[in-house]
Design an enzyme around this catalytic site. Structure first.
Site, PDB file in Angstrom:
ATOM      1  N   GLU A  49       0.940  -1.383  -0.001  1.00  0.00           N
ATOM      2  CA  GLU A  49      -0.076   0.040  -0.043  1.00  0.00           C
ATOM      3  C   GLU A  49       0.881   1.206   0.064  1.00  0.00           C
ATOM      4  O   GLU A  49       0.305   2.036  -0.783  1.00  0.00           O
ATOM      5  CB  GLU A  49      -0.945   0.097   1.193  1.00  0.00           C
ATOM      6  N   CYS A  77      -2.601  -2.732   7.270  1.00  0.00           N
ATOM      7  CA  CYS A  77      -2.209  -2.749   8.756  1.00  0.00           C
ATOM      8  C   CYS A  77      -2.278  -1.154   9.270  1.00  0.00           C
ATOM      9  O   CYS A  77      -2.866  -0.197   8.546  1.00  0.00           O
ATOM     10  CB  CYS A  77      -0.786  -3.143   8.978  1.00  0.00           C
TER      11      CYS A  77
END
Length: 142
Positions: A49, A77
């Site tokens: 990401e 996360c």
């Protein structure tokens, strides 16, 4: 999500956990893509990401990714969820839930925390079985 899955498969080639991500513009054009590169680079922040966001911001020419969607194979996360909020991504689409470290609805819900000034829409479970199978296969082999 199929583009993100293709990125995730590239992570395995580098010996990393198969997570892939793409950032799409409002009209669906790919602005940035990435896969986990922690093992290849020795960089603990080299999550799919974060890399996709960096590449999209470079292509757009600014840090604000308003109107964009991040598509990722595994629930982000806390670090990646924070990056999504700070980059002003409008939407997060993910495949497999991460019950151990997910921060977009399972363990935590950083991206929709009402105390923050930006809260992207979250869509979960897109091709979840395909995304989870890739991770399961990787960890079984280890």
């Amino acid at each position: 999500m199929r583009l993100a899955l293709a990125e995730a498969r590239r992570a395995v080639e580098g010996g990393d956990v198969p997570v892939g991500a793409v950032v799409l513009s409002a009209d669906g054009a790919v602005l940035g893509a990435g896969h986990n590169e922690r093992e290849a680079t020795g960089d603990p922040t080299a999550h799919a990401e974060v890399l996709a966001i960096r590449r999209a911001a470079e292509r757009v020419g600014e840090w604000r990714l308003s109107g964009c969607t991040l598509v990722v194979t595994l629930e982000p996360c806390t670090m990646c969820a924070g990056a999504l909020v700070l980059s002003r991504v409008d939407r997060v689409v993910y495949g497999a839930r991460d019950e151990k470290a997910g921060a977009a609805g399972s363990l935590w819900d950083v991206v929709r925390d009402r105390r923050l000034n930006h809260r992207p829409e979250v869509i979960e479970g897109v091709l979840a079985e395909d995304c989870a199978a890739l991770l399961t296969e990787f960890f079984r082999a280890r």
